[in-house]
Motif scaffolding. Structure first.
Motif, short mmCIF file in Angstrom:
data_model
loop_
_atom_site.label_atom_id
_atom_site.label_comp_id
_atom_site.label_asym_id
_atom_site.label_seq_id
_atom_site.Cartn_x
_atom_site.Cartn_y
_atom_site.Cartn_z
N GLY A 1 37.17 41.64 30.43
CA GLY A 1 37.00 42.16 31.77
C GLY A 1 37.43 43.61 31.89
O GLY A 1 37.40 44.37 30.92
N GLY A 2 37.83 43.99 33.10
CA GLY A 2 38.23 45.37 33.35
C GLY A 2 39.42 45.39 34.30
O GLY A 2 39.76 44.37 34.91
N ALA A 3 40.04 46.57 34.41
CA ALA A 3 41.27 46.70 35.21
C ALA A 3 41.21 47.91 36.13
O ALA A 3 40.64 48.95 35.77
CB ALA A 3 42.48 46.82 34.28
N THR A 4 41.84 47.76 37.29
CA THR A 4 41.96 48.87 38.25
C THR A 4 43.31 48.74 38.97
O THR A 4 44.02 47.77 38.77
CB THR A 4 40.85 48.81 39.33
OG1 THR A 4 41.02 47.60 40.09
CG2 THR A 4 39.46 48.86 38.75
N VAL B 1 37.23 38.09 33.71
CA VAL B 1 38.49 38.35 34.41
C VAL B 1 38.41 39.74 35.03
O VAL B 1 37.73 40.63 34.51
CB VAL B 1 39.68 38.25 33.41
CG1 VAL B 1 39.59 39.30 32.32
CG2 VAL B 1 41.04 38.35 34.10
N TYR B 2 39.07 39.91 36.17
CA TYR B 2 39.16 41.24 36.78
C TYR B 2 40.62 41.46 37.16
O TYR B 2 41.18 40.69 37.94
CB TYR B 2 38.25 41.34 38.00
CG TYR B 2 38.44 42.61 38.82
CD1 TYR B 2 38.56 43.85 38.19
CD2 TYR B 2 38.48 42.57 40.21
CE1 TYR B 2 38.74 45.01 38.93
CE2 TYR B 2 38.65 43.73 40.96
CZ TYR B 2 38.78 44.94 40.32
OH TYR B 2 38.96 46.09 41.05
N ARG B 3 41.22 42.50 36.58
CA ARG B 3 42.60 42.83 36.92
C ARG B 3 42.60 43.89 38.03
O ARG B 3 42.02 44.95 37.86
CB ARG B 3 43.35 43.38 35.69
CG ARG B 3 44.72 43.89 36.05
CD ARG B 3 45.50 44.48 34.88
NE ARG B 3 46.74 45.02 35.41
CZ ARG B 3 47.23 46.21 35.12
NH1 ARG B 3 46.64 47.01 34.26
NH2 ARG B 3 48.36 46.62 35.67
N PHE B 4 43.24 43.58 39.13
CA PHE B 4 43.40 44.55 40.22
C PHE B 4 44.79 44.38 40.79
O PHE B 4 45.49 43.41 40.48
CB PHE B 4 42.33 44.34 41.31
CG PHE B 4 42.34 42.98 41.95
CD1 PHE B 4 41.61 41.93 41.40
CD2 PHE B 4 43.08 42.75 43.10
CE1 PHE B 4 41.64 40.67 42.00
CE2 PHE B 4 43.10 41.49 43.70
CZ PHE B 4 42.37 40.44 43.14
N SER B 5 45.21 45.34 41.62
CA SER B 5 46.53 45.17 42.25
C SER B 5 46.36 44.92 43.73
O SER B 5 45.38 45.36 44.34
CB SER B 5 47.41 46.40 42.02
OG SER B 5 46.92 47.51 42.71
N VAL C 1 45.80 42.49 26.43
CA VAL C 1 45.77 43.95 26.56
C VAL C 1 45.10 44.23 27.90
O VAL C 1 43.93 43.94 28.09
CB VAL C 1 44.97 44.60 25.41
CG1 VAL C 1 44.84 46.10 25.62
CG2 VAL C 1 45.63 44.29 24.07
N VAL C 2 45.87 44.74 28.86
CA VAL C 2 45.32 44.85 30.22
C VAL C 2 44.94 46.28 30.60
O VAL C 2 44.52 46.52 31.74
CB VAL C 2 46.26 44.23 31.28
CG1 VAL C 2 46.38 42.73 31.07
CG2 VAL C 2 47.62 44.89 31.28
N SER D 1 39.70 46.43 29.94
CA SER D 1 39.74 47.87 29.70
C SER D 1 40.02 48.58 31.02
O SER D 1 39.68 48.07 32.10
CB SER D 1 38.42 48.34 29.09
OG SER D 1 37.37 48.07 29.98
N TRP D 2 40.64 49.73 30.91
CA TRP D 2 41.08 50.44 32.12
C TRP D 2 39.91 51.14 32.83
O TRP D 2 39.00 51.66 32.19
CB TRP D 2 42.15 51.51 31.81
CG TRP D 2 42.50 52.27 33.06
CD1 TRP D 2 42.21 53.57 33.35
CD2 TRP D 2 43.14 51.74 34.24
NE1 TRP D 2 42.64 53.89 34.62
CE2 TRP D 2 43.21 52.76 35.18
CE3 TRP D 2 43.65 50.47 34.57
CZ2 TRP D 2 43.79 52.59 36.45
CZ3 TRP D 2 44.22 50.30 35.84
CH2 TRP D 2 44.29 51.35 36.75
#
Ligand code: BG6
Length: 481
Positions: A10-13, A82-86, A377-378, A425-426
């Motif tokens: 996935g990706g991250a923000t 997956v999607y990493r967000f805050s 690895v986020v 990935s960022w």
């Protein structure tokens, strides 16, 4: 070549770098909202009083707050698992001090989570990604005060209860070990020792005693959050999040080995040792003693740290450094809010960050040997100047090359026996840079038409890397061509 079944691609923000809408629907001011824009050559500033006519990138960012459906649809098209967000703490508790949460903020993230779920994308939520409410800085000097722990836990309880059944993975503090550096005093811990005048972002007034005490409070807050999450929902999995910036000795001189070991201890291992093992590592006791730092522990803190160890380990990984006592032999290089000695075997990005895919394999092995916890690895990626070609498209082969090389090394780590279960990935969509506050440093698979001079209509376009990553995910990492 394939990754474990069910691997989370996935990706991250982070909210402050993409949402914008900084004062809409009841949102309060976070520490990132008073940071001005900057560039590769001119530093951002922290302005405790917002200045009229000054540009603050988080205020509009890439307008994701109003376009999240379009953005998540694009992530789904790439096949994200997956999607990493805050969650921006200040959307839920605008000052951090309210008794009741802001319903509009809660509803926004509920919709965002539902939108991910619609496409079978697993949300991975960072509770605090450089988004401490600024009121808590003014009132308590951020985590320098224990009172901020209570505010954080109140916020955690609210979101853990509200999103129960819809979320599995949480991260407590983004890059908590940035707090071991002066620059992270503000970003990671909300400590600002000068409120009267603007401060250069990279050089805030530092007091190591205050900073390490604040870091202790953050460890306690993180451990309490882990415990609370498990109480509210035993299915919740809570991870720590570190900047992993491996250092190598520049020469075989034993003095360089010791220097490197000490550097890695403080920078890369101290915080994760506390969060994964549940106690302070012995090497830090000596460091504190020699630097006149005294950590005040309240009754019960040691138990809390023990009981609140994390379920998994995560990190960002962008670069590596060297360390040497022979300063005449090496040049200083910049990195992710830190610096070190340059490595003659590595090339660097346009922002001077040294590119080291093998260092990722090395680091993952080190982490797994140390903790035997599942790892994700986020953050990882290449910040680059993207230029449109004559055909109007972004042909970002350089980004593909960077990502491919790192994914190959992650695969090597898996073969080495590392329990790696995901990769985000960022900046999967272009967003505002954290260290320089500019749009020009782009990481995305998706191009955003927005520029540092304030022009651009925010429209989204797919880069070559979009189609490439889609193939990578569809083949579970087998097809990297
Ligand atoms: C990490 C942060 O330090 O690196 C992100 O968690 C940040 O917020 C990323 O954006 C890349 O750094 P930069 O300065 O290039 O945006």
């Amino acid at each position: 070549m394939s990754f474990p079944k069910g691997f989370l691609w996935g990706g991250a923000t982070a909210a402050n770098q993409l949402e914008g809408a900084w004062n809409e629907d009841g949102k309060g001011i976070s520490i990132s909202d008073i940071s001005t824009g900057g560039s590769a050559t001119s530093s951002k500033r922290i302005t405790p009083q917002l200045q009229e006519g000054t540009y603050y990138p988080s205020h509009v960012a890439i307008d994701h707050y109003h376009r999240y459906k379009e953005d998540i649809k694009l992530f789904a098209e790439m096949g994200f698992k997956v999607y990493r967000f805050s969650i921006n703490w200040t959307r839920i508790y605008p000052t951090g001090l309210e008794d009741e949460p802001n319903e509009k903020g809660l509803a926004f993230y509920e919709d965002l989570i539902d939108e991910c779920r619609k496409y079978n994308i697993e949300p991975l939520i960072t509770l605090c990604h450089y988004e401490i409410p600024f009121e808590l800085v003014k009132k308590y000097n951020g985590f320098a005060s224990r009172k901020t722990i209570d505010c954080f836990i109140k916020y955690c309880r609210t979101v853990f209860e509200r999103y129960k059944g819809k979320v599995k993975y949480w991260l407590t503090f983004n890059e908590i070990n940035n707090g071991t550096n002066p620059v992270g005093g503000y970003l990671a811990l909300g400590v600002l020792n000068e409120l009267e005048k603007p401060t250069e972002f990279m050089h805030p007034k530092d007091d190591p005693q205050i900073r390490f005490q604040a870091l202790h409070h953050e460890f306690v807050a993180s451990a309490l959050a882990v415990k609370l999450a498990h109480e509210i929902d035993p299915h919740y999995q809570v991870g720590c999040m570190q900047i992993m910036a491996t250092s190598y000795p520049l020469t075989p001189d034993p003095a360089d080995q010791i220097l490197t070991q000490q550097h890695n201890h403080r920078m890369n291992w101290f915080c994760s040792d506390v969060q994964c093992r549940g106690y302070y590592p012995s090497y830090m006791h000596r460091y504190f003693k020699e630097n006149n730092i005294h950590i005040e522990m309240a009754d019960g803190d040691e138990e809390i740290l023990k009981e609140g160890t994390v379920d998994f380990y995560t990190c960002s990984y962008y670069m590596s450094f060297c360390q040497t006592v022979h300063t005449e032999k090496g040049n200083e290089v910049a990195g992710n809010m830190m610096g070190g000695t340059s490595n003659p075997y590595l090339k660097a990005s346009d922002w001077g960050w040294q590119i080291d895919p093998i260092g990722l394999r090395y680091s993952l092995n080190e982490i797994y040997d140390r903790y035997q916890l599942p790892i994700m690895v986020v953050e990882n990626g290449l910040g680059a100047y993207d230029k449109k070609s004559e055909d109007g498209k972004i042909h970002d082969q350089y980004r593909i090359d960077y990502l491919r090389a790192h994914i190959e090394q992650m695969h090597e780590a898996v073969l080495d026996g590392v329990d790696l279960f995901g990769y985000t990935s960022w900046g999967c969509i272009d967003l505002v840079s954290a260290s320089t506050g500019e749009y020009a440093k782009r990481y995305g698979y998706i191009y955003v038409n927005r520029f540092d001079d304030g022009t651009g209509d925010f429209s989204r376009e797919k880069k070559d890397s979009f189609y490439w990553y889609k193939k990578v995910i569809a083949s579970n990492g087998e097809d990297l061509a």
